[in-house]
Write a protein that holds these residues in place. Structure first.
Motif, PDB file in Angstrom:
ATOM      1  N   SER A  72       0.816  -1.220   0.000  1.00 49.02           N
ATOM      2  CA  SER A  72       0.000   0.000   0.000  1.00 49.02           C
ATOM      3  C   SER A  72       0.848   1.268   0.000  1.00 49.02           C
ATOM      4  CB  SER A  72      -0.926   0.020   1.222  1.00 49.02           C
ATOM      5  OG  SER A  72      -0.179   0.079   2.424  1.00 49.02           O
ATOM      6  N   ALA A  73       2.119   1.170   0.385  1.00 47.22           N
ATOM      7  CA  ALA A  73       3.018   2.326   0.378  1.00 47.22           C
ATOM      8  C   ALA A  73       4.457   1.833   0.288  1.00 47.22           C
ATOM      9  CB  ALA A  73       2.830   3.175   1.631  1.00 47.22           C
ATOM     10  N   MET A  74       5.308   2.652  -0.347  1.00 49.01           N
ATOM     11  CA  MET A  74       6.708   2.265  -0.517  1.00 49.01           C
ATOM     12  C   MET A  74       7.586   3.509  -0.479  1.00 49.01           C
ATOM     13  SD  MET A  74       8.432   0.044  -3.644  1.00 49.01           S
ATOM     14  CE  MET A  74       7.750  -1.523  -3.067  1.00 49.01           C
ATOM     15  N   LYS A  75       8.750   3.376   0.166  1.00 50.88           N
ATOM     16  CA  LYS A  75       9.755   4.433   0.177  1.00 50.88           C
ATOM     17  C   LYS A  75      11.104   3.829  -0.195  1.00 50.88           C
ATOM     18  CE  LYS A  75       7.647   7.558   3.554  1.00 50.88           C
ATOM     19  NZ  LYS A  75       7.893   8.447   4.723  1.00 50.88           N
ATOM     20  N   LEU A  76      11.849   4.554  -1.023  1.00 52.87           N
ATOM     21  CA  LEU A  76      13.181   4.116  -1.437  1.00 52.87           C
ATOM     22  C   LEU A  76      14.169   5.246  -1.195  1.00 52.87           C
ATOM     23  CD1 LEU A  76      15.165   2.174  -2.951  1.00 52.87           C
ATOM     24  CD2 LEU A  76      14.461   3.356  -5.056  1.00 52.87           C
ATOM     25  N   LEU A  77      15.227   4.954  -0.447  1.00 51.91           N
ATOM     26  CA  LEU A  77      16.316   5.904  -0.232  1.00 51.91           C
ATOM     27  C   LEU A  77      17.584   5.311  -0.835  1.00 51.91           C
ATOM     28  CD1 LEU A  77      17.299   8.567   1.123  1.00 51.91           C
ATOM     29  CD2 LEU A  77      17.909   7.172   3.115  1.00 51.91           C
ATOM     30  N   VAL A  78      18.151   6.004  -1.817  1.00 52.29           N
ATOM     31  CA  VAL A  78      19.401   5.577  -2.446  1.00 52.29           C
ATOM     32  C   VAL A  78      20.508   6.519  -1.984  1.00 52.29           C
ATOM     33  CG1 VAL A  78      20.581   5.072  -4.614  1.00 52.29           C
ATOM     34  CG2 VAL A  78      18.101   4.782  -4.454  1.00 52.29           C
ATOM     35  N   THR A  79      21.655   5.952  -1.622  1.00 55.28           N
ATOM     36  CA  THR A  79      22.773   6.740  -1.104  1.00 55.28           C
ATOM     37  C   THR A  79      24.016   6.502  -1.942  1.00 55.28           C
ATOM     38  OG1 THR A  79      21.889   6.516   1.143  1.00 55.28           O
ATOM     39  CG2 THR A  79      24.173   7.234   0.945  1.00 55.28           C
ATOM     40  N   ALA A  80      24.734   7.580  -2.244  1.00 54.21           N
ATOM     41  CA  ALA A  80      26.051   7.493  -2.882  1.00 54.21           C
ATOM     42  C   ALA A  80      27.071   8.060  -1.918  1.00 54.21           C
ATOM     43  CB  ALA A  80      26.069   8.274  -4.190  1.00 54.21           C
ATOM     44  N   GLU A  81      28.168   7.335  -1.726  1.00 54.86           N
ATOM     45  CA  GLU A  81      29.218   7.794  -0.816  1.00 54.86           C
ATOM     46  C   GLU A  81      30.562   7.718  -1.527  1.00 54.86           C
ATOM     47  OE1 GLU A  81      30.592   7.267   3.840  1.00 54.86           O
ATOM     48  OE2 GLU A  81      29.112   5.907   2.970  1.00 54.86           O
ATOM     49  N   ASN A  82      31.224   8.862  -1.626  1.00 53.53           N
ATOM     50  CA  ASN A  82      32.510   8.944  -2.311  1.00 53.53           C
ATOM     51  C   ASN A  82      33.655   8.755  -1.330  1.00 53.53           C
ATOM     52  OD1 ASN A  82      31.845   9.555  -5.109  1.00 53.53           O
ATOM     53  ND2 ASN A  82      31.010  11.469  -4.328  1.00 53.53           N
ATOM     54  N   ALA A  83      34.570   7.858  -1.675  1.00 63.83           N
ATOM     55  CA  ALA A  83      35.808   7.689  -0.914  1.00 63.83           C
ATOM     56  C   ALA A  83      36.895   8.442  -1.671  1.00 63.83           C
ATOM     57  CB  ALA A  83      36.161   6.215  -0.781  1.00 63.83           C
ATOM     58  N   ARG A  84      37.188   9.647  -1.241  1.00 66.87           N
ATOM     59  CA  ARG A  84      38.087  10.518  -1.998  1.00 66.87           C
ATOM     60  C   ARG A  84      39.481   9.934  -2.144  1.00 66.87           C
ATOM     61  NH1 ARG A  84      36.448  16.404   0.687  1.00 66.87           N
ATOM     62  NH2 ARG A  84      34.292  16.435  -0.085  1.00 66.87           N
ATOM     63  N   GLU A  85      39.962   9.284  -1.074  1.00 65.06           N
ATOM     64  CA  GLU A  85      41.321   8.762  -1.126  1.00 65.06           C
ATOM     65  C   GLU A  85      41.462   7.628  -2.132  1.00 65.06           C
ATOM     66  OE1 GLU A  85      38.996   6.564   1.991  1.00 65.06           O
ATOM     67  OE2 GLU A  85      39.278   8.656   1.371  1.00 65.06           O
ATOM     68  N   GLU A  86      40.370   6.910  -2.406  1.00 65.99           N
ATOM     69  CA  GLU A  86      40.425   5.805  -3.356  1.00 65.99           C
ATOM     70  C   GLU A  86      39.736   6.139  -4.678  1.00 65.99           C
ATOM     71  OE1 GLU A  86      39.336   2.015  -1.794  1.00 65.99           O
ATOM     72  OE2 GLU A  86      40.124   2.457   0.199  1.00 65.99           O
ATOM     73  N   LYS A  87      39.146   7.325  -4.753  1.00 68.20           N
ATOM     74  CA  LYS A  87      38.459   7.786  -5.957  1.00 68.20           C
ATOM     75  C   LYS A  87      37.413   6.775  -6.426  1.00 68.20           C
ATOM     76  CE  LYS A  87      42.325  10.640  -7.547  1.00 68.20           C
ATOM     77  NZ  LYS A  87      43.276  10.945  -8.655  1.00 68.20           N
ATOM     78  N   THR A  88      36.637   6.285  -5.472  1.00 67.63           N
ATOM     79  CA  THR A  88      35.571   5.333  -5.774  1.00 67.63           C
ATOM     80  C   THR A  88      34.270   5.820  -5.139  1.00 67.63           C
ATOM     81  OG1 THR A  88      36.098   4.021  -3.807  1.00 67.63           O
ATOM     82  CG2 THR A  88      37.127   3.358  -5.892  1.00 67.63           C
ATOM     83  N   THR A  89      33.170   5.319  -5.664  1.00 64.06           N
ATOM     84  CA  THR A  89      31.849   5.641  -5.124  1.00 64.06           C
ATOM     85  C   THR A  89      31.098   4.350  -4.850  1.00 64.06           C
ATOM     86  OG1 THR A  89      31.768   7.679  -6.433  1.00 64.06           O
ATOM     87  CG2 THR A  89      29.693   6.887  -5.511  1.00 64.06           C
ATOM     88  N   SER A  90      30.577   4.208  -3.652  1.00 64.53           N
ATOM     89  CA  SER A  90      29.738   3.055  -3.324  1.00 64.53           C
ATOM     90  C   SER A  90      28.287   3.517  -3.246  1.00 64.53           C
ATOM     91  CB  SER A  90      30.166   2.424  -1.999  1.00 64.53           C
ATOM     92  OG  SER A  90      30.031   3.350  -0.933  1.00 64.53           O
ATOM     93  N   HIS A  91      27.382   2.608  -3.581  1.00 64.66           N
ATOM     94  CA  HIS A  91      25.956   2.918  -3.584  1.00 64.66           C
ATOM     95  C   HIS A  91      25.219   1.911  -2.706  1.00 64.66           C
ATOM     96  CE1 HIS A  91      27.556   4.534  -7.391  1.00 64.66           C
ATOM     97  NE2 HIS A  91      26.668   5.490  -7.230  1.00 64.66           N
ATOM     98  N   SER A  92      24.217   2.398  -2.000  1.00 63.77           N
ATOM     99  CA  SER A  92      23.418   1.522  -1.154  1.00 63.77           C
ATOM    100  C   SER A  92      21.958   1.958  -1.217  1.00 63.77           C
ATOM    101  CB  SER A  92      23.919   1.552   0.293  1.00 63.77           C
ATOM    102  OG  SER A  92      23.857   2.871   0.815  1.00 63.77           O
ATOM    103  N   PHE A  93      21.085   1.111  -0.681  1.00 69.84           N
ATOM    104  CA  PHE A  93      19.661   1.443  -0.692  1.00 69.84           C
ATOM    105  C   PHE A  93      19.012   1.046   0.624  1.00 69.84           C
ATOM    106  CE2 PHE A  93      19.204  -3.030  -1.339  1.00 69.84           C
ATOM    107  CZ  PHE A  93      17.905  -3.357  -0.961  1.00 69.84           C
TER     108      PHE A  93
END
Length: 206
Positions: A72-93
């Motif tokens: 009956s209801a849904m919420k989605l939160l997507v997160t991007a987190e940058n690791a500057r020292e490794e120049k990578t981005t991880s994503h989670s939900f």
């Protein structure tokens, strides 16, 4: 961070094996296209930590037309987190669900990786999975970037208000629970999905 990136690749592989669309996983995806997708979903280039929130409450008319829909209801939160020292981005939900014939709030969470559909569209999406064979979701964007299109076969969830040993549940796709359109909202609309106090404060001040 290496453990996180390794988990992302495992999640993508698990989601593909679970049959959430016919896709090609992260290693075969053009980095310029993934950056463009991230810019669309986060409404701009991801910063050190960025959030995208999408919500939908299904009204009586919608549910009447889809009598087999359990959600009956849904919420989605997507997160991007940058690791500057490794120049990578991880994503989670994080996913929040309410059912039409059950009480309580049900949550799920995990990591995401970029995939490309293997049909003519070659569309970029997120494949997101829950650890320990907990299923997952496939997340695409609408053409106007105002909504996400969530596809699922099965995803493990937990009742937010019960002890861990009693909380586990699952949303399994049925006739009307395979595809969900969830609309963009301010990050604060997804605050209930966050348990970390610092992260919660950051979201509420967006």
């Amino acid at each position: 961070m290496k453990r996180i990136l390794f988990s992302v690749h495992l999640v993508v592989a698990a989601a593909m094996l679970a049959g959430i669309g016919h896709t090609r996983a992260e290693d075969g995806v053009d980095s310029a296209k993934t950056a463009a997708f991230d810019k669309r979903i986060f409404a701009g280039p991801p910063r050190r930590k960025s959030y995208a929130c999408f919500v939908r409450g299904y009204d009586a008319n919608h549910l009447t037309q889809r009598p087999k829909q359990k959600v009956s209801a849904m919420k989605l939160l997507v997160t991007a987190e940058n690791a500057r020292e490794e120049k990578t981005t991880s994503h989670s939900f994080r996913l929040g669900i309410k059912y039409r014939h059950r009480t309580g709030n049900f949550d799920s969470s995990g990591f995401c990786g970029h995939v490309v559909t293997e049909d003519a569209s070659n569309e970029i999406r997120f494949d997101c999975g829950v650890d320990c064979e907990g299923g997952g979701i496939n997340v695409a964007l609408s053409k106007d970037d105002k909504s996400t299109i969530i596809r699922l076969e099965r995803i493990r969830t937990w009742n937010r208000n019960k002890p861990d040993q009693e909380a586990e549940d699952a949303l399994v796709a049925g006739a009307d629970d395979r595809l969900f359109r969830v609309d963009r909202a301010g990050a604060e609309e997804c605050a209930e999905l966050v348990t970390d106090r610092r992260e919660l404060a950051a979201i509420r001040h967006k």
